[in-house]
Every structure is written in structure tokens, then in C-alpha cells.
Motif scaffolding. Structure first.
Motif, PDB file in Angstrom:
ATOM      1  N   CYS A 103     -33.273 -22.746 -19.278  1.00  0.00           N
ATOM      2  CA  CYS A 103     -32.437 -22.428 -18.117  1.00  0.00           C
ATOM      3  C   CYS A 103     -32.958 -23.120 -16.856  1.00  0.00           C
ATOM      4  CB  CYS A 103     -32.351 -20.928 -17.915  1.00  0.00           C
ATOM      5  SG  CYS A 103     -31.386 -20.102 -19.190  1.00  0.00           S
ATOM      6  N   ALA A 104     -34.272 -23.210 -16.709  1.00  0.00           N
ATOM      7  CA  ALA A 104     -34.853 -23.907 -15.564  1.00  0.00           C
ATOM      8  C   ALA A 104     -34.513 -25.400 -15.614  1.00  0.00           C
ATOM      9  CB  ALA A 104     -36.360 -23.713 -15.533  1.00  0.00           C
ATOM     10  N   GLY A 105     -34.592 -25.989 -16.787  1.00  0.00           N
ATOM     11  CA  GLY A 105     -34.226 -27.394 -16.937  1.00  0.00           C
ATOM     12  C   GLY A 105     -32.753 -27.638 -16.652  1.00  0.00           C
ATOM     13  N   LEU A 106     -31.922 -26.727 -17.113  1.00  0.00           N
ATOM     14  CA  LEU A 106     -30.492 -26.840 -16.849  1.00  0.00           C
ATOM     15  C   LEU A 106     -30.199 -26.699 -15.362  1.00  0.00           C
ATOM     16  CD1 LEU A 106     -27.724 -27.170 -18.147  1.00  0.00           C
ATOM     17  CD2 LEU A 106     -27.635 -24.692 -18.387  1.00  0.00           C
ATOM     18  N   ALA A 107     -30.920 -25.796 -14.697  1.00  0.00           N
ATOM     19  CA  ALA A 107     -30.753 -25.635 -13.248  1.00  0.00           C
ATOM     20  C   ALA A 107     -31.195 -26.890 -12.500  1.00  0.00           C
ATOM     21  CB  ALA A 107     -31.539 -24.421 -12.773  1.00  0.00           C
ATOM     22  N   LEU A 119     -33.376 -38.729  -8.948  1.00  0.00           N
ATOM     23  CA  LEU A 119     -33.985 -39.187 -10.197  1.00  0.00           C
ATOM     24  C   LEU A 119     -35.082 -38.241 -10.667  1.00  0.00           C
ATOM     25  CD1 LEU A 119     -33.585 -41.537 -12.106  1.00  0.00           C
ATOM     26  CD2 LEU A 119     -35.408 -42.732 -10.922  1.00  0.00           C
ATOM     27  N   VAL A 120     -35.909 -37.750  -9.745  1.00  0.00           N
ATOM     28  CA  VAL A 120     -36.964 -36.803 -10.115  1.00  0.00           C
ATOM     29  C   VAL A 120     -36.361 -35.513 -10.661  1.00  0.00           C
ATOM     30  CG1 VAL A 120     -38.776 -35.338  -9.160  1.00  0.00           C
ATOM     31  CG2 VAL A 120     -38.710 -37.761  -8.589  1.00  0.00           C
ATOM     32  N   LEU A 121     -35.336 -34.985  -9.996  1.00  0.00           N
ATOM     33  CA  LEU A 121     -34.694 -33.765 -10.472  1.00  0.00           C
ATOM     34  C   LEU A 121     -34.006 -33.987 -11.822  1.00  0.00           C
ATOM     35  CD1 LEU A 121     -33.100 -32.406  -7.181  1.00  0.00           C
ATOM     36  CD2 LEU A 121     -35.013 -31.422  -8.428  1.00  0.00           C
ATOM     37  N   PHE A 122     -33.332 -35.118 -11.974  1.00  0.00           N
ATOM     38  CA  PHE A 122     -32.598 -35.418 -13.198  1.00  0.00           C
ATOM     39  C   PHE A 122     -33.541 -35.576 -14.390  1.00  0.00           C
ATOM     40  CE2 PHE A 122     -30.500 -38.363 -16.122  1.00  0.00           C
ATOM     41  CZ  PHE A 122     -29.298 -37.705 -16.327  1.00  0.00           C
ATOM     42  N   ILE A 123     -34.528 -36.442 -14.244  1.00  0.00           N
ATOM     43  CA  ILE A 123     -35.478 -36.683 -15.335  1.00  0.00           C
ATOM     44  C   ILE A 123     -36.322 -35.429 -15.585  1.00  0.00           C
ATOM     45  CG2 ILE A 123     -37.432 -38.089 -16.104  1.00  0.00           C
ATOM     46  CD1 ILE A 123     -34.774 -39.588 -16.106  1.00  0.00           C
ATOM     47  N   MET A 136     -27.304 -33.173  -9.970  1.00  0.00           N
ATOM     48  CA  MET A 136     -25.911 -33.608  -9.846  1.00  0.00           C
ATOM     49  C   MET A 136     -25.333 -33.197  -8.490  1.00  0.00           C
ATOM     50  SD  MET A 136     -24.855 -35.267 -12.456  1.00  0.00           S
ATOM     51  CE  MET A 136     -26.394 -36.028 -12.841  1.00  0.00           C
ATOM     52  N   ALA A 137     -25.626 -31.982  -8.057  1.00  0.00           N
ATOM     53  CA  ALA A 137     -25.137 -31.516  -6.758  1.00  0.00           C
ATOM     54  C   ALA A 137     -25.760 -32.338  -5.633  1.00  0.00           C
ATOM     55  CB  ALA A 137     -25.454 -30.039  -6.584  1.00  0.00           C
ATOM     56  N   TRP A 138     -27.045 -32.663  -5.762  1.00  0.00           N
ATOM     57  CA  TRP A 138     -27.738 -33.436  -4.730  1.00  0.00           C
ATOM     58  C   TRP A 138     -27.109 -34.807  -4.557  1.00  0.00           C
ATOM     59  CZ3 TRP A 138     -31.578 -32.380  -1.300  1.00  0.00           C
ATOM     60  CH2 TRP A 138     -32.129 -33.479  -0.636  1.00  0.00           C
ATOM     61  N   ILE A 139     -26.857 -35.510  -5.648  1.00  0.00           N
ATOM     62  CA  ILE A 139     -26.345 -36.870  -5.529  1.00  0.00           C
ATOM     63  C   ILE A 139     -24.898 -36.884  -5.059  1.00  0.00           C
ATOM     64  CG2 ILE A 139     -25.485 -37.324  -7.863  1.00  0.00           C
ATOM     65  CD1 ILE A 139     -27.685 -39.650  -5.782  1.00  0.00           C
TER      66      ILE A 139
END
Length: 69
Positions: free
Chosen positions: A34-38, A9-13, A44-47
Motif C-alpha cells: 500500500c505504501a508503494g502504491l501510494a 522519478l524518485v517517487l515513481f521508481i 503521478m499526481a506530482w507530475i
């Protein structure tokens, strides 16, 4: 599992927020986008890999042999 969801959730938001503010920061628009997209892709990869039976786990490896879990 809860800790994994909190990290997701922290990474996504955070990724969505960084992409959202990227147009306001003069000189660093592309870098921030690009940082936000990464961050978004990392969330997504984490979950997908978080659980033992995650979505990207395979029962067999590429050569058909047993998995190395």
C-alpha cells in the motif's frame, strides 16, 4: 522543471521498488504494498500538477467563474 522531474522519478521508481520488495518482508506485505502504491500515485499526481499549465489545471473553476491562480 528538472527538479520536478527528479522528484517525480524518485517517487515513481521508489514506489515500484517498494511494491516489488513487499512480498519478501514477512509481516508487513500489505503495508509495504500500500505504501508503494501510494508513492506511485503521488508521483503521478506530482507530475500532472508540476508545470504551470499542468494536465489537471482548469481555466475556469467549478462554478464557471475565473480561476484563482
Amino acid at each position: 522543471m528538472i527538479l520536478s522531474f527528479i522528484i517525480f522519478l524518485v517517487l515513481f521508481i521508489g514506489g515500484m521498488w517498494v511494491m516489488g520488495i513487499s512480498h519478501d518482508i514477512v509481516g508487513f506485505e500489505a503495508l509495504l504494498f500500500c505504501a508503494g502504491l501510494a508513492l506511485f500515485c503521488l508521483s503521478m499526481a506530482w507530475i500532472m500538477r508540476a508545470d504551470r499549465g499542468g494536465a489537471t489545471r482548469r481555466s475556469n473553476n467549478w462554478d464557471g467563474g475565473p480561476a484563482t491562480n
